[in-house]
Design an enzyme around this catalytic site. Sequence first.
Site, PDB file in Angstrom:
ATOM      1  N   TYR A  67      -8.386   9.920   4.765  1.00  0.00           N
ATOM      2  CA  TYR A  67      -8.614  10.747   5.936  1.00  0.00           C
ATOM      3  C   TYR A  67      -9.590  11.853   5.535  1.00  0.00           C
ATOM      4  CZ  TYR A  67      -4.227   8.548   7.435  1.00  0.00           C
ATOM      5  OH  TYR A  67      -3.243   7.638   7.771  1.00  0.00           O
ATOM      6  N   HIS A  70       0.854  -1.192   0.000  1.00  0.00           N
ATOM      7  CA  HIS A  70       0.000   0.000   0.000  1.00  0.00           C
ATOM      8  C   HIS A  70       0.887   1.237   0.000  1.00  0.00           C
ATOM      9  CE1 HIS A  70      -3.978   1.847   0.539  1.00  0.00           C
ATOM     10  NE2 HIS A  70      -3.275   2.836   1.079  1.00  0.00           N
ATOM     11  N   PRO A  87      -3.291   6.147  17.524  1.00  0.00           N
ATOM     12  CA  PRO A  87      -3.308   5.393  16.256  1.00  0.00           C
ATOM     13  C   PRO A  87      -3.383   6.285  15.022  1.00  0.00           C
ATOM     14  CG  PRO A  87      -5.474   5.335  17.268  1.00  0.00           C
ATOM     15  CD  PRO A  87      -4.570   6.044  18.243  1.00  0.00           C
ATOM     16  N   LYS A 122       1.738   3.799  14.108  1.00  0.00           N
ATOM     17  CA  LYS A 122       3.109   3.638  14.581  1.00  0.00           C
ATOM     18  C   LYS A 122       3.266   2.568  15.664  1.00  0.00           C
ATOM     19  CE  LYS A 122       4.981   7.042  12.204  1.00  0.00           C
ATOM     20  NZ  LYS A 122       5.856   6.762  11.078  1.00  0.00           N
ATOM     21  N   TYR A 162       5.761   9.324   7.747  1.00  0.00           N
ATOM     22  CA  TYR A 162       4.571   8.467   7.717  1.00  0.00           C
ATOM     23  C   TYR A 162       4.983   6.999   7.718  1.00  0.00           C
ATOM     24  CZ  TYR A 162      -0.212   7.211   6.187  1.00  0.00           C
ATOM     25  OH  TYR A 162      -1.501   6.715   6.085  1.00  0.00           O
TER      26      TYR A 162
END
Length: 385
Positions: free
Chosen positions: A195, A75, A287, A291, A382
């Site tokens: 998001y 991904h 979350p 991580k 990220y």
Amino acid sequence: MSRLTADVLICGAGPAGLVLGNMLRADGIRCLIVERQSRAHVEQRARAGFLAENSVRILTENGLAEGLHANGKRHDTCAFRGDHGEFELKYSELGRGEVHTVYPQQDLVRDLIAQFIDRGGEIRFDTTVVKVDPHDAVLVLDDGTTLSGRFVAGCDGQHGVSRQAVPAKVLQRDHGVTWLALLAEAPPSMAAVTYAIHPNGFAGHMARTQKITRYYLQVPQGTDATTWSDEKVWAELHTRLRAHQYGSLKTGMIIERRVVDMTSHVLEPIQHGCVFLAGDSASLISPSAAKGANLALMAAEVLAKALARQINSGDSQRLTHYSAAVLPRIWRAQEFSHWMINLLHSPAGDDGHALFMRSLQRARLESLRDNRAHQDYFAENYIGI
């Protein structure tokens, strides 16, 4: 009273404890994992599923990635939706060019348990530790049994007893944000992690498998998850993800709903005497940027190498400096998670403070959309630890 002996006693059969145990067994080190839950429980517990390239490297180099390479999915894109419209970031073409591998944590845990047992390791499930002695490396169980070792690895999470044996400062922050974490028996509705910023609050979409999707909804603090029916969940997801504009969601039964308060904390130091902490025992991270599991695997690798060096050759330098090696990476992940929280959430209302913060949020999103240097920073953090 019975007494068992191992070089390393590991509290907790999550990713941190299992990777640590597997690495130690590969070096011929005797270790025992003690887990308070049943094997069925830990092998079915749905948690994080996005593994960074460093995590994939750790698993691959230590012979723990067969299932991941066979069934994990690459991904490399995330999308942001809001009043500004929608934009995507293909982070495989930004920063260091790294990607995520999506592999559900419960599948990884099953792999790690099977491999640990194959390597001659022993796991005691349904076993509760009530006390850890940091001076003698002794675990006291709820039935009075004691287990002794040379070292104790605390990988039993934020509510485990291992951290109680480490007299550390707890540096913490309540971000004032609460999510309803949802697992839907429904195919993904979008190719990318999405998001969504909406006046009703944040919403998130993360594919897990071809049949299971993780969703998040921002809700008021103190929310009771049981008050959110399937119909209410899907209606709000459709609204916040702007399904009328970008296409309807693929719906299904909600098979998990739990409330997650956005809090973060870090213990300093993460070692004392014979006890060394890893995973959520050492630090809890929100979350918002996937991580947690990746930090757990990073710390497990560092600790495994340090313990092996001490046990096999008597070199204590790495073990002495374990906290110094791990904490800076924890703090960098915490900083990015904090940045993501501010990017995705803004206060409601029409007072000056709320309007100011929403304007800052809009400016951050526009910069992320338009500025290549900002995009490279995002991609590097990220994925990275």
